[in-house]
Write a protein that holds these residues in place. Structure first.
Motif, PDB file in Angstrom:
ATOM      1  N   LEU A   1       0.818  -1.207   0.000  1.00 22.27           N
ATOM      2  CA  LEU A   1       0.000   0.000   0.000  1.00 22.27           C
ATOM      3  C   LEU A   1       0.854   1.261   0.000  1.00 22.27           C
ATOM      4  N   VAL A   2       1.897   1.268   0.809  1.00 24.90           N
ATOM      5  CA  VAL A   2       2.759   2.450   0.879  1.00 24.90           C
ATOM      6  C   VAL A   2       3.480   2.665  -0.443  1.00 24.90           C
ATOM      7  N   VAL A   3       4.028   1.599  -1.014  1.00 20.08           N
ATOM      8  CA  VAL A   3       4.746   1.721  -2.289  1.00 20.08           C
ATOM      9  C   VAL A   3       3.812   2.204  -3.392  1.00 20.08           C
ATOM     10  N   SER A   4       2.617   1.610  -3.466  1.00 18.61           N
ATOM     11  CA  SER A   4       1.667   2.009  -4.516  1.00 18.61           C
ATOM     12  C   SER A   4       1.232   3.456  -4.339  1.00 18.61           C
ATOM     13  N   SER A   5       1.033   3.887  -3.096  1.00 15.99           N
ATOM     14  CA  SER A   5       0.629   5.270  -2.844  1.00 15.99           C
ATOM     15  C   SER A   5       1.730   6.245  -3.262  1.00 15.99           C
ATOM     16  N   VAL A   6       2.965   5.928  -2.882  1.00 19.28           N
ATOM     17  CA  VAL A   6       4.091   6.819  -3.203  1.00 19.28           C
ATOM     18  C   VAL A   6       4.309   6.901  -4.712  1.00 19.28           C
ATOM     19  N   LEU A   7       4.238   5.757  -5.396  1.00 15.32           N
ATOM     20  CA  LEU A   7       4.463   5.746  -6.838  1.00 15.32           C
ATOM     21  C   LEU A   7       3.384   6.526  -7.583  1.00 15.32           C
ATOM     22  N   THR A   8       2.127   6.302  -7.198  1.00 14.81           N
ATOM     23  CA  THR A   8       1.037   7.010  -7.873  1.00 14.81           C
ATOM     24  C   THR A   8       1.082   8.492  -7.549  1.00 14.81           C
ATOM     25  N   TRP A   9       1.430   8.830  -6.311  1.00  9.72           N
ATOM     26  CA  TRP A   9       1.597  10.233  -5.936  1.00  9.72           C
ATOM     27  C   TRP A   9       2.687  10.893  -6.768  1.00  9.72           C
ATOM     28  N   HIS A  10       3.767  10.164  -7.014  1.00 13.64           N
ATOM     29  CA  HIS A  10       4.863  10.692  -7.831  1.00 13.64           C
ATOM     30  C   HIS A  10       4.379  11.006  -9.238  1.00 13.64           C
ATOM     31  N   ASN A  11       3.594  10.097  -9.824  1.00 14.87           N
ATOM     32  CA  ASN A  11       3.058  10.340 -11.159  1.00 14.87           C
ATOM     33  C   ASN A  11       2.129  11.544 -11.165  1.00 14.87           C
ATOM     34  N   ALA A  12       1.247  11.621 -10.172  1.00 13.49           N
ATOM     35  CA  ALA A  12       0.293  12.728 -10.111  1.00 13.49           C
ATOM     36  C   ALA A  12       1.022  14.059  -9.906  1.00 13.49           C
ATOM     37  N   ARG A  13       2.020  14.049  -9.028  1.00 14.79           N
ATOM     38  CA  ARG A  13       2.744  15.288  -8.715  1.00 14.79           C
ATOM     39  C   ARG A  13       3.495  15.808  -9.931  1.00 14.79           C
ATOM     40  N   SER A  14       4.023  14.907 -10.747  1.00 10.41           N
ATOM     41  CA  SER A  14       4.778  15.322 -11.927  1.00 10.41           C
ATOM     42  C   SER A  14       3.893  16.032 -12.943  1.00 10.41           C
ATOM     43  N   ARG A  15       2.566  15.862 -12.808  1.00  5.77           N
ATOM     44  CA  ARG A  15       1.641  16.495 -13.754  1.00  5.77           C
ATOM     45  C   ARG A  15       0.881  17.654 -13.126  1.00  5.77           C
ATOM     46  N   LEU A  16       1.119  17.923 -11.850  1.00  9.13           N
ATOM     47  CA  LEU A  16       0.397  18.995 -11.184  1.00  9.13           C
ATOM     48  C   LEU A  16       0.729  20.368 -11.773  1.00  9.13           C
ATOM     49  N   VAL A  17       1.889  20.476 -12.428  1.00 10.30           N
ATOM     50  CA  VAL A  17       2.276  21.755 -13.008  1.00 10.30           C
ATOM     51  C   VAL A  17       1.285  22.177 -14.089  1.00 10.30           C
ATOM     52  N   GLN A  18       0.540  21.230 -14.663  1.00 10.08           N
ATOM     53  CA  GLN A  18      -0.444  21.553 -15.672  1.00 10.08           C
ATOM     54  C   GLN A  18      -1.710  22.144 -15.059  1.00 10.08           C
TER      55      GLN A  18
END
Length: 316
Positions: free
Chosen positions: A194-211
């Motif tokens: 759960l922690v790994v999946s949360s961190v990985l998905t958060w990383h993907n989402a954060r990389s696109r937050l600039v949009q």
């Protein structure tokens, strides 16, 4: 009655009241939420077309199994003082088998949904194409079969014995298997996934937050809520299991045992809330999900189903 006996009785009473007052609402509202989730993710096309919905459906089903087979017997005992496990060896075996296997499957299903969401949001096209309904069905079935077989010895280890007070109790004949399997497979592995999946998905989402897209912001909020729920409901119980395992050979007086039982009751309620909270997390975090649930109860005549809005539910 001595002071120590009075203190033990007081702690036991508090333990029973806390567990019953916390566990009963979890059972009622968790059951309602799990069945609404099942109906929504099976019947609504905007949900059931998502490959990740297979993992989520598995998590709803086995979360309900956990509430039914594990929480209900404990509530009966805490409220009435009668232990239903002592009256039926069949129920004794099923309670611990489904309590361990169903909880493990439910937690890992949520973790796999998160990992799948990470792959679906990856910038690498080849990774996004990995997640298909056929693959998720295969993975989900394999996981259920694996954990079902892994915990199958519980059906043989748990049996009826008579304690020093000449009372029949449900207990295990192999405490090491139960303790280490519970600690490693039931608690540690799901937390890591759960922690790994949360961190990985958060990383993907954060990389696109600039949009500045609403999808990315809402996805981040969903992941934060999920991570908080995992920390509050699963990790404390994991530490309690580590403590119980590391001190099980340490002599303890009756007051200390009563204090530890009280702590276990509190953490047990938190742990069970994991299996009844997903519906309320979705309701809180997603306007689209709320609108679709309203349509389910005919409060609105239409369903809101933007594809991107629905996609962010998958890590729930």
């Amino acid at each position: 009655m001595s002071d120590s006996s009075a203190e033990i009785a007081r702690l036991s009473f508090i333990s029973r009241v806390l567990f019953a007052s916390g566990g009963l609402p979890i059972l009622i509202f968790g059951t309602i939420g799990n069945f609404i989730n099942l109906f929504a993710f099976i019947c609504f096309s905007q949900f059931n077309k998502l490959p990740i919905s297979i993992f989520l459906i598995a998590s709803f089903i086995f979360s309900q199994f956990t509430l039914t087979f594990s929480l209900i017997p404990q509530l009966i005992y805490r409220i009435s003082g009668y232990d239903p496990l002592s009256g039926s060896i069949f129920l004794c075996k099923l309670r611990y088998y489904f309590g361990l296997s169903s909880g493990t499957i439910a937690l890992n299903s949520i973790g796999l949904a998160g990992l799948s969401q990470y792959l679906l949001t990856s910038r690498i096209v080849r990774l996004r194409h990995l997640i298909t309904r056929k693959l998720t069905l295969l993975v989900a079935f394999s996981m259920i079969l694996f954990f079902g077989l892994l915990f199958s010895p519980v059906l043989f280890f748990y049996t009826h014995t008579t304690n020093s007070a000449n009372v029949t109790i449900c207990t295990t004949t192999n405490a090491d298997f139960t303790a280490y399997n519970g600690l490693i497979v039931y608690s540690s592995i799901p937390v890591i996934v759960l922690v790994v999946s949360s961190v990985l998905t958060w990383h993907n989402a954060r990389s696109r937050l600039v949009q500045g897209g609403n999808l990315q912001q809402n996805l981040a909020r969903m992941l934060i809520i999920q991570f908080i729920v995992v920390l509050l409901t699963t990790v404390p119980n994991l530490f309690n299991q580590i403590y119980a395992l590391s001190t099980r050979t340490v002599p303890k007086n009756a007051i200390r045992q009563a204090q530890e039982n009280l702590l276990s009751s509190i953490l047990g309620v938190l742990s069970f809330s994991t299996f009844g909270a997903s519906f309320y997390i979705y309701i809180f975090a997603s306007k689209a999900f709320r609108n679709n649930i309203r349509s389910l109860f005919h409060i609105h005549n239409r369903r809101v189903q933007p594809e991107n809005e629905m996609a962010r539910l998958d890590q729930g």
